[in-house]
Design a protein around this motif. Sequence first.
Motif, mmCIF file in Angstrom:
data_model
loop_
_atom_site.group_PDB
_atom_site.id
_atom_site.type_symbol
_atom_site.label_atom_id
_atom_site.label_comp_id
_atom_site.label_asym_id
_atom_site.label_seq_id
_atom_site.Cartn_x
_atom_site.Cartn_y
_atom_site.Cartn_z
ATOM 1 N N CYS A 12 0.826 -1.196 0.000
ATOM 2 C CA CYS A 12 0.000 0.000 0.000
ATOM 3 C C CYS A 12 0.865 1.252 0.000
ATOM 4 C CB CYS A 12 -0.927 0.027 1.215
ATOM 5 S SG CYS A 12 -2.593 -0.475 0.798
ATOM 6 N N SER A 16 0.729 3.939 -2.882
ATOM 7 C CA SER A 16 0.383 5.301 -2.492
ATOM 8 C C SER A 16 1.446 6.283 -2.949
ATOM 9 C CB SER A 16 0.218 5.382 -0.969
ATOM 10 O OG SER A 16 -0.091 6.690 -0.576
ATOM 11 N N GLY A 19 1.264 6.726 -6.699
ATOM 12 C CA GLY A 19 -0.022 7.179 -7.227
ATOM 13 C C GLY A 19 0.020 8.602 -7.720
ATOM 14 N N SER A 21 -0.527 12.533 -8.119
ATOM 15 C CA SER A 21 -0.484 13.566 -7.085
ATOM 16 C C SER A 21 -0.886 14.906 -7.655
ATOM 17 C CB SER A 21 0.933 13.645 -6.504
ATOM 18 O OG SER A 21 1.014 14.680 -5.560
ATOM 19 N N PRO A 25 1.441 15.468 -0.494
ATOM 20 C CA PRO A 25 0.579 14.794 0.474
ATOM 21 C C PRO A 25 0.902 15.211 1.887
ATOM 22 C CG PRO A 25 2.269 13.281 -0.332
ATOM 23 C CD PRO A 25 2.373 14.542 -1.163
ATOM 24 N N GLU A 134 -4.810 14.610 0.606
ATOM 25 C CA GLU A 134 -4.109 13.863 -0.443
ATOM 26 C C GLU A 134 -3.782 12.456 0.025
ATOM 27 O OE1 GLU A 134 -1.760 13.877 -4.240
ATOM 28 O OE2 GLU A 134 -2.499 15.718 -3.333
ATOM 29 N N ARG A 135 -3.259 12.350 1.230
ATOM 30 C CA ARG A 135 -2.901 11.026 1.768
ATOM 31 C C ARG A 135 -4.122 10.134 1.917
ATOM 32 N NH1 ARG A 135 -3.092 9.121 6.833
ATOM 33 N NH2 ARG A 135 -3.501 11.202 7.679
ATOM 34 N N LYS A 138 -5.232 8.871 -1.470
ATOM 35 C CA LYS A 138 -4.270 7.873 -1.955
ATOM 36 C C LYS A 138 -4.455 6.534 -1.259
ATOM 37 C CE LYS A 138 -0.289 10.488 -3.670
ATOM 38 N NZ LYS A 138 1.164 10.724 -3.493
ATOM 39 N N GLU A 139 -4.629 6.557 0.060
ATOM 40 C CA GLU A 139 -4.802 5.317 0.807
ATOM 41 C C GLU A 139 -6.086 4.617 0.401
ATOM 42 O OE1 GLU A 139 -4.506 6.570 4.850
ATOM 43 O OE2 GLU A 139 -2.321 6.595 4.847
ATOM 44 N N LEU A 141 -7.622 4.758 -2.551
ATOM 45 C CA LEU A 141 -7.428 4.159 -3.875
ATOM 46 C C LEU A 141 -6.502 2.950 -3.800
ATOM 47 C CD1 LEU A 141 -7.020 7.454 -5.925
ATOM 48 C CD2 LEU A 141 -9.002 5.911 -5.956
ATOM 49 N N CYS A 142 -5.491 3.056 -2.946
ATOM 50 C CA CYS A 142 -4.539 1.955 -2.796
ATOM 51 C C CYS A 142 -5.217 0.685 -2.312
ATOM 52 C CB CYS A 142 -3.435 2.359 -1.819
ATOM 53 S SG CYS A 142 -2.398 0.988 -1.264
ATOM 54 N N SER A 147 -7.754 2.619 -9.714
ATOM 55 C CA SER A 147 -7.021 3.816 -10.106
ATOM 56 C C SER A 147 -8.002 4.940 -10.405
ATOM 57 C CB SER A 147 -6.172 3.537 -11.349
ATOM 58 O OG SER A 147 -7.004 3.373 -12.501
#
Length: 493
Positions: A12, A16, A19, A21, A25, A134-135, A138-139, A141-142, A147
């Motif tokens: 992950c 992340s 991914g 941006s 993040p 942002e984080r 990302k997490e 989606l991870c 995607s």
Amino acid sequence: MASASGKAEAECARVSAAGPSLTEPGSAPGAVFFSRHASVQKILAISSVTRCTSNSVKHGRSVWLRSIFFNSVKYYPTKLVLGIETSCDDTAAAVVDDTGKILGEALHSQNEVHLKTGGIIPPVAQQLHRENIERIVKETLCVSGISLNELSAVATTVKPGLALSLGVGLEYSLKLVDKYKKPFIPIHHMEAHALTIRLINQVEFPFLVLLISGGHCILVVAQGVSDFLLLGQSVDIAPGDMLDKVARRLSLTKHPECCRMSGGKAIEHLAQQGNRLNYELGAPMRHHPNCNFSFSGLHSNATRIIMQKEKEEGIFQSKIYTNCTPDLWLYLQKTLLLTISLGLQEGHLLSCVTDIAAAVQHAVALHIAQRTHRAILFCIKSGILSQPNATLVVSGGVASNQYIRRALQIVTDATNFNLLCPPPRLCTDNGVMIAWNGIERMRAGLGVLHSTDGIRYEPKASLGIDISEQVGEVSIKVPSLEVSLNELSTINL
């Protein structure tokens, strides 16, 4: 298992970091997320549920990951929606598909920060959202294995809420949909709460909804995805706000059992140990036969009781306090001219704190139950809802309070209504409800935008068509229900 968990977490972290941006993040930890992530299925084949903890070297706190795996074959349903929520003090995101499966979820709570400051400070909440959004995306989606290019749309809360908080989520989302050319679905926060139940239960329209939280208290009939009738709402403050203020006034963060709890949770916890019969707060709006709510009077009465007990126990030393009336004290609190720290002496708590908590909780539950009872009777009399399949849905953060739920269960039992509540984690603000609202709107073809020109956030926004005056004109008398709530004394509802 430990090594498998570490591999899943590393996977992950790798996804992340790699991914897409939009901004740098944020690095603040504290996310909680739930997912179905097919791409790391083989790593965790020995267990269907894995929880792993990673310590942030920079901040020395923990990030919890819990993943649930179903199939090793990657599945793409017709619709996939990313939901983003930043209306108040939680930064949340989730990916939900059109079958109602939660593919991934992440949440950063600001609760600990706001407990230290004695309440939510909008600029602080805004900054924390900026550091974490942002984080969190990302997490999400991870762990979902999805995607941004695979998404069908992005749904984001744009109303109502704190202006500074709403702005962060909207700004981030607009950049996202512009870069990846995705449809945008603006979401009404309370609509999302109202429809969450349809994610986990087969509830058909119409149904009655009670939304109770730190910012709202409303009764609406949900007739469709974006079709609501407003029966009543709070004319002043919300029940969650009132409970939080009483908790701060009682300095419950100093209580060893409540130091890490929100105000409402602390009140509920201590109320289990108290005797609510020792204090009487009165019944608001007794002579108003409508479905509106009022909690400011209960707040004032609770403050008067607390001030009197502090004087009796001699644990207050402030000259400002001793020379002002309860109404002036409340005014000073509201205008931030006097901080809560001027309350009790450091480390001191009232000896009767549990009894006051029980009395406050009971008064809030009683008021909510009575107004909801009238709403049910109005819906029956007007033919808006028909029995025996009529349903009351209760959602929002305060809906997690079990005492209030029991009081409402008594009302629904007496009126032959079904009572449904989302699980506690879906009652509070979360990304799942936003994503699901997006799915519902896509299905109905409502509010799916391919151009975001002119989109703005709205700190204040009503829900549905207001028929509260018509409800009051009917002037329905609410019968008394004598019941016993577990170990508590007999009460009248």
